[in-house]
Design a protein around this motif. Structure first.
Motif, PDB file in Angstrom:
ATOM      1  N   PRO A 256      15.223  13.925  11.532  1.00  0.00           N
ATOM      2  CA  PRO A 256      15.443  14.683  10.297  1.00  0.00           C
ATOM      3  C   PRO A 256      15.380  13.818   9.037  1.00  0.00           C
ATOM      4  N   ASN A 257      15.698  12.520   9.165  1.00  0.00           N
ATOM      5  CA  ASN A 257      15.596  11.649   7.993  1.00  0.00           C
ATOM      6  C   ASN A 257      14.147  11.523   7.538  1.00  0.00           C
ATOM      7  N   TYR A 258      13.213  11.442   8.482  1.00  0.00           N
ATOM      8  CA  TYR A 258      11.801  11.369   8.116  1.00  0.00           C
ATOM      9  C   TYR A 258      11.301  12.700   7.562  1.00  0.00           C
TER      10      TYR A 258
ATOM     11  N   PHE B  21       1.504  10.977   7.451  1.00  0.00           N
ATOM     12  CA  PHE B  21       0.692  10.312   8.463  1.00  0.00           C
ATOM     13  C   PHE B  21       1.366   9.030   8.950  1.00  0.00           C
ATOM     14  N   MET B  22       1.846   8.216   8.031  1.00  0.00           N
ATOM     15  CA  MET B  22       2.450   6.937   8.418  1.00  0.00           C
ATOM     16  C   MET B  22       3.717   7.148   9.248  1.00  0.00           C
ATOM     17  N   LEU B  23       4.565   8.082   8.819  1.00  0.00           N
ATOM     18  CA  LEU B  23       5.808   8.307   9.553  1.00  0.00           C
ATOM     19  C   LEU B  23       5.567   8.995  10.889  1.00  0.00           C
TER      20      LEU B  23
ATOM     21  N   ALA C 283      -2.671  14.133  -4.096  1.00  0.00           N
ATOM     22  CA  ALA C 283      -2.148  14.818  -2.914  1.00  0.00           C
ATOM     23  C   ALA C 283      -2.133  13.877  -1.719  1.00  0.00           C
ATOM     24  N   ILE C 284      -2.842  12.754  -1.852  1.00  0.00           N
ATOM     25  CA  ILE C 284      -2.840  11.751  -0.783  1.00  0.00           C
ATOM     26  C   ILE C 284      -1.437  11.196  -0.572  1.00  0.00           C
TER      27      ILE C 284
ATOM     28  N   VAL D  54       0.846  -1.203   0.000  1.00  0.00           N
ATOM     29  CA  VAL D  54       0.000   0.000   0.000  1.00  0.00           C
ATOM     30  C   VAL D  54       0.875   1.244   0.000  1.00  0.00           C
ATOM     31  N   TRP D  55       1.911   1.225   0.825  1.00  0.00           N
ATOM     32  CA  TRP D  55       2.840   2.360   0.938  1.00  0.00           C
ATOM     33  C   TRP D  55       3.444   2.691  -0.432  1.00  0.00           C
ATOM     34  N   VAL D  56       3.944   1.679  -1.114  1.00  0.00           N
ATOM     35  CA  VAL D  56       4.577   1.903  -2.415  1.00  0.00           C
ATOM     36  C   VAL D  56       3.584   2.507  -3.397  1.00  0.00           C
TER      37      VAL D  56
END
Length: 265
Positions: free
Chosen positions: A186-188, A222-224, A214-215, A115-117
């Motif tokens: 900072p990486n995120y 949201f996930m991170l 835009a999602i 889903v992420w990809v």
């Protein structure tokens, strides 16, 4: 109109099918071996595969599409190599403690990666399948500039943390130098910015409902911020250094993500 619309939908469906077929096939192998060593690498390879396949399926190969796909490729190669070397060095990923031995739960993680990809790459895939073109403009350059800031931020943060961790003098310590002095993750931050930039640049040719892409940056944020990234690492850090006064001061003085604190007046 029906024919013009059916091709992108069909090809997006093919991309989604390939995405999940890869994740589920590799889940079966990973569950059998009880390892997560190639989990992140599999995700990055899928990003690259779908980006280049949709560029090929679109057949137009406008400069905008080529640059967009090139930026995804540069990101994927760098991050994929970094994450794979990191897991080889560490041996195991703590996110999967107690999970790699449970095939059902492990399957959920591989599915979420699928889903992420797909959602993250959606603006680039739609752009690559778009037959409409227009001259490069300010939105393209703005998007690519945001991508560059995000890419550099993520790469520098990853390298700083890597060097900190391989230094034996830092064993048992937490990093609070370099970019990590301004943000606890900072990486995120870089990851969010670079996908935001790719949406902005791709949107220069989007029309109507296509702006639902835009999602992509919203999903990454949201996930991170709330699911798989920051919450997990913050819990691990609290468990390890929660009673450390220096760490308590670091939490107090350093923003979680954005390098400035927004306060209501």
């Amino acid at each position: 109109m029906g024919s013009a619309l059916s091709t992108p939908v069909r090809e997006l469906a093919q991309g989604a099918a390939l995405d999940f077929a890869l994740q589920w096939s590799l889940w079966a192998l990973a569950a059998l071996l009880k390892t997560e060593r190639f989990y992140d690498l599999a995700g990055n390879v899928t990003f690259l595969l779908l980006a280049h396949l949709t560029l090929r399926w679109g057949r137009t190969k406008y400069l905008r599409q080529q640059i967009q796909t090139g930026l995804v490729t540069l990101w994927g190669l760098r991050l994929g190599a970094f994450l794979f070397l990191r897991i080889l060095r560490a041996g195991r990923d703590r996110r999967f403690n107690g999970i790699r031995e449970k095939p059902g739960t492990f399957f959920i993680f591989w599915t979420i990666q699928g889903v992420w990809v797909f959602l993250t790459l959606l603006p680039t895939m739609l752009l690559n399948l778009e037959k409409h073109n227009k001259p490069l403009g300010m939105r393209d350059y703005l998007g690519w500039s945001i991508w560059a800031v995000g890419f550099i931020t993520e790469a520098v943060a990853d390298q700083q943390k890597w060097r900190f961790q391989v230094d034996s003098d830092n064993r048992g310590k937490f990093i609070q130098s370099g970019l990590w002095a301004y943000s606890r993750h900072p990486n995120y931050l870089g990851e969010i910015l670079l996908w935001l930039g790719l949406f902005v640049s791709a949107s220069s040719v989007f029309q109507g409902a296509q702006h639902i892409c835009a999602i992509s940056p919203l999903f990454v944020w949201f996930m991170l911020n709330y699911v798989s990234g920051i919450p997990v690492l913050e819990r691990q850090a609290m468990k390890k250094w929660g009673n450390n006064f220096a760490f308590q001061q670091y939490l107090k003085n350093t923003p979680v993500l954005w390098p400035m604190k927004f306060k209501c007046l």
